[in-house]
Design a protein around this motif. Structure first.
Motif, PDB file in Angstrom:
ATOM      1  N   ILE A 127      -9.561  -8.334  29.228  1.00  0.00           N
ATOM      2  CA  ILE A 127      -8.790  -7.356  30.010  1.00  0.00           C
ATOM      3  C   ILE A 127      -7.845  -6.673  29.042  1.00  0.00           C
ATOM      4  O   ILE A 127      -7.101  -7.369  28.348  1.00  0.00           O
ATOM      5  CB  ILE A 127      -7.971  -8.033  31.144  1.00  0.00           C
ATOM      6  N   PRO A 128      -7.865  -5.399  28.882  1.00  0.00           N
ATOM      7  CA  PRO A 128      -8.429  -4.367  29.751  1.00  0.00           C
ATOM      8  C   PRO A 128      -9.885  -4.010  29.473  1.00  0.00           C
ATOM      9  O   PRO A 128     -10.473  -3.236  30.220  1.00  0.00           O
ATOM     10  CB  PRO A 128      -7.552  -3.165  29.469  1.00  0.00           C
ATOM     11  N   SER A 129     -10.509  -4.556  28.426  1.00  0.00           N
ATOM     12  CA  SER A 129     -11.909  -4.266  28.124  1.00  0.00           C
ATOM     13  C   SER A 129     -12.509  -5.472  27.409  1.00  0.00           C
ATOM     14  O   SER A 129     -11.800  -6.412  27.042  1.00  0.00           O
ATOM     15  CB  SER A 129     -12.022  -3.010  27.249  1.00  0.00           C
ATOM     16  N   ASP A 130     -13.826  -5.440  27.207  1.00  0.00           N
ATOM     17  CA  ASP A 130     -14.517  -6.581  26.603  1.00  0.00           C
ATOM     18  C   ASP A 130     -14.090  -6.870  25.170  1.00  0.00           C
ATOM     19  O   ASP A 130     -14.290  -7.975  24.679  1.00  0.00           O
ATOM     20  CB  ASP A 130     -16.031  -6.369  26.638  1.00  0.00           C
ATOM     21  N   ASP A 131     -13.510  -5.893  24.478  1.00  0.00           N
ATOM     22  CA  ASP A 131     -13.110  -6.101  23.085  1.00  0.00           C
ATOM     23  C   ASP A 131     -11.610  -6.363  22.937  1.00  0.00           C
ATOM     24  O   ASP A 131     -11.079  -6.343  21.843  1.00  0.00           O
ATOM     25  CB  ASP A 131     -13.533  -4.911  22.217  1.00  0.00           C
ATOM     26  N   LYS A 132     -10.926  -6.609  24.062  1.00  0.00           N
ATOM     27  CA  LYS A 132      -9.479  -6.849  24.041  1.00  0.00           C
ATOM     28  C   LYS A 132      -9.106  -8.012  24.956  1.00  0.00           C
ATOM     29  O   LYS A 132      -9.888  -8.431  25.791  1.00  0.00           O
ATOM     30  CB  LYS A 132      -8.722  -5.605  24.493  1.00  0.00           C
ATOM     31  N   PHE A 133      -7.882  -8.496  24.782  1.00  0.00           N
ATOM     32  CA  PHE A 133      -7.314  -9.490  25.697  1.00  0.00           C
ATOM     33  C   PHE A 133      -5.855  -9.120  25.929  1.00  0.00           C
ATOM     34  O   PHE A 133      -5.263  -8.364  25.173  1.00  0.00           O
ATOM     35  CB  PHE A 133      -7.446 -10.915  25.142  1.00  0.00           C
ATOM     36  N   SER A 134      -5.286  -9.635  27.004  1.00  0.00           N
ATOM     37  CA  SER A 134      -3.889  -9.356  27.338  1.00  0.00           C
ATOM     38  C   SER A 134      -3.090 -10.650  27.353  1.00  0.00           C
ATOM     39  O   SER A 134      -3.620 -11.722  27.635  1.00  0.00           O
ATOM     40  CB  SER A 134      -3.792  -8.680  28.707  1.00  0.00           C
ATOM     41  N   VAL A 135      -1.800 -10.510  27.056  1.00  0.00           N
ATOM     42  CA  VAL A 135      -0.868 -11.635  27.080  1.00  0.00           C
ATOM     43  C   VAL A 135       0.352 -11.177  27.881  1.00  0.00           C
ATOM     44  O   VAL A 135       0.788 -10.035  27.750  1.00  0.00           O
ATOM     45  CB  VAL A 135      -0.439 -12.049  25.652  1.00  0.00           C
ATOM     46  N   ALA A 136       0.884 -12.059  28.714  1.00  0.00           N
ATOM     47  CA  ALA A 136       2.052 -11.715  29.527  1.00  0.00           C
ATOM     48  C   ALA A 136       2.901 -12.956  29.763  1.00  0.00           C
ATOM     49  O   ALA A 136       2.443 -14.083  29.577  1.00  0.00           O
ATOM     50  CB  ALA A 136       1.612 -11.120  30.865  1.00  0.00           C
ATOM     51  N   THR A 137       4.124 -12.730  30.193  1.00  0.00           N
ATOM     52  CA  THR A 137       5.051 -13.806  30.544  1.00  0.00           C
ATOM     53  C   THR A 137       5.270 -13.781  32.049  1.00  0.00           C
ATOM     54  O   THR A 137       5.532 -12.716  32.627  1.00  0.00           O
ATOM     55  CB  THR A 137       6.401 -13.615  29.826  1.00  0.00           C
ATOM     56  N   VAL A 138       5.181 -14.931  32.694  1.00  0.00           N
ATOM     57  CA  VAL A 138       5.417 -15.018  34.133  1.00  0.00           C
ATOM     58  C   VAL A 138       6.898 -14.726  34.393  1.00  0.00           C
ATOM     59  O   VAL A 138       7.770 -15.295  33.735  1.00  0.00           O
ATOM     60  CB  VAL A 138       5.023 -16.407  34.678  1.00  0.00           C
ATOM     61  N   ASN A 139       7.164 -13.833  35.343  1.00  0.00           N
ATOM     62  CA  ASN A 139       8.560 -13.470  35.632  1.00  0.00           C
ATOM     63  C   ASN A 139       9.171 -14.384  36.695  1.00  0.00           C
ATOM     64  O   ASN A 139       8.554 -15.371  37.109  1.00  0.00           O
ATOM     65  CB  ASN A 139       8.674 -11.979  35.989  1.00  0.00           C
ATOM     66  N   GLU A 140      10.364 -14.015  37.137  1.00  0.00           N
ATOM     67  CA  GLU A 140      11.129 -14.869  38.054  1.00  0.00           C
ATOM     68  C   GLU A 140      10.458 -15.065  39.415  1.00  0.00           C
ATOM     69  O   GLU A 140      10.739 -16.028  40.117  1.00  0.00           O
ATOM     70  CB  GLU A 140      12.552 -14.331  38.241  1.00  0.00           C
ATOM     71  N   LYS A 141       9.541 -14.177  39.808  1.00  0.00           N
ATOM     72  CA  LYS A 141       8.844 -14.329  41.091  1.00  0.00           C
ATOM     73  C   LYS A 141       7.703 -15.337  40.998  1.00  0.00           C
ATOM     74  O   LYS A 141       7.228 -15.828  42.019  1.00  0.00           O
ATOM     75  CB  LYS A 141       8.309 -12.983  41.574  1.00  0.00           C
ATOM     76  N   GLY A 142       7.251 -15.625  39.781  1.00  0.00           N
ATOM     77  CA  GLY A 142       6.235 -16.656  39.562  1.00  0.00           C
ATOM     78  C   GLY A 142       4.898 -16.392  40.219  1.00  0.00           C
ATOM     79  O   GLY A 142       4.393 -15.283  40.215  1.00  0.00           O
ATOM     80  N   TYR A 143       4.348 -17.426  40.793  1.00  0.00           N
ATOM     81  CA  TYR A 143       3.016 -17.421  41.387  1.00  0.00           C
ATOM     82  C   TYR A 143       3.115 -17.626  42.887  1.00  0.00           C
ATOM     83  O   TYR A 143       3.971 -18.354  43.378  1.00  0.00           O
ATOM     84  CB  TYR A 143       2.188 -18.554  40.769  1.00  0.00           C
ATOM     85  N   LYS A 144       2.178 -16.997  43.600  1.00  0.00           N
ATOM     86  CA  LYS A 144       2.052 -17.292  45.026  1.00  0.00           C
ATOM     87  C   LYS A 144       0.628 -17.014  45.469  1.00  0.00           C
ATOM     88  O   LYS A 144      -0.113 -16.271  44.812  1.00  0.00           O
ATOM     89  CB  LYS A 144       3.048 -16.481  45.859  1.00  0.00           C
ATOM     90  N   PHE A 145       0.230 -17.633  46.538  1.00  0.00           N
ATOM     91  CA  PHE A 145      -1.059 -17.390  47.166  1.00  0.00           C
ATOM     92  C   PHE A 145      -0.752 -16.769  48.509  1.00  0.00           C
ATOM     93  O   PHE A 145      -0.149 -17.409  49.373  1.00  0.00           O
ATOM     94  CB  PHE A 145      -1.833 -18.703  47.334  1.00  0.00           C
ATOM     95  N   SER A 146      -1.093 -15.502  48.674  1.00  0.00           N
ATOM     96  CA  SER A 146      -0.767 -14.826  49.925  1.00  0.00           C
ATOM     97  C   SER A 146      -1.691 -13.640  50.132  1.00  0.00           C
ATOM     98  O   SER A 146      -2.532 -13.328  49.282  1.00  0.00           O
ATOM     99  CB  SER A 146       0.691 -14.363  49.929  1.00  0.00           C
ATOM    100  N   GLN A 147      -1.505 -12.976  51.242  1.00  0.00           N
ATOM    101  CA  GLN A 147      -2.310 -11.799  51.536  1.00  0.00           C
ATOM    102  C   GLN A 147      -1.929 -10.691  50.554  1.00  0.00           C
ATOM    103  O   GLN A 147      -0.759 -10.488  50.241  1.00  0.00           O
ATOM    104  CB  GLN A 147      -2.087 -11.333  52.958  1.00  0.00           C
ATOM    105  N   ILE A 148      -2.949  -9.992  50.068  1.00  0.00           N
ATOM    106  CA  ILE A 148      -2.734  -8.885  49.138  1.00  0.00           C
ATOM    107  C   ILE A 148      -2.830  -7.591  49.924  1.00  0.00           C
ATOM    108  O   ILE A 148      -3.844  -7.331  50.579  1.00  0.00           O
ATOM    109  CB  ILE A 148      -3.765  -8.917  47.996  1.00  0.00           C
ATOM    110  N   GLU A 149      -1.788  -6.804  49.861  1.00  0.00           N
ATOM    111  CA  GLU A 149      -1.726  -5.555  50.612  1.00  0.00           C
ATOM    112  C   GLU A 149      -2.912  -4.658  50.247  1.00  0.00           C
ATOM    113  O   GLU A 149      -3.226  -4.454  49.079  1.00  0.00           O
ATOM    114  CB  GLU A 149      -0.416  -4.829  50.305  1.00  0.00           C
TER     115      GLU A 149
END
Length: 89
Positions: free
Chosen positions: A12-34
């Motif tokens: 992501i964003p393409s087959d020849d790349k990868f992405s790295v990110a830091t989880v922010n203060e909202k973290g993770y959740k499992f919920s309905q996606i608008e």
């Protein structure tokens, strides 16, 4: 996932790349996606950066796992990458 965790997203964003990110203060959740039916995994992130696979970042062959959430086992390579690339401003 909690605030401050580092996530790697292969091909992501393409087959020849990868992405790295830091989880922010909202973290993770499992919920309905608008705009979509049903529920999903939502990870709130910040400091998203994209990299091409290579000798100076990470080789594509290191991504031997399916595109799912997994704990990184080859820790040394990832730590070196983070110190030399992601954490440098």
């Amino acid at each position: 996932m909690t605030e401050g965790a580092i996530i790697f997203v292969p091909n992501i964003p393409s087959d020849d790349k990868f992405s790295v990110a830091t989880v922010n203060e909202k973290g993770y959740k499992f919920s309905q996606i608008e705009g979509y039916e049903g529920h999903g995994h939502i990870i709130h992130v910040k400091d998203v950066k994209e990299y091409s696979y290579g000798d100076d970042t990470l080789p594509k062959k290191i991504w031997s796992f399916p595109p799912a959430v997994v704990r990184i086992r080859k820790v040394a390579k990832f730590k070196t990458f983070l110190e030399n690339s992601y954490f440098k401003r």
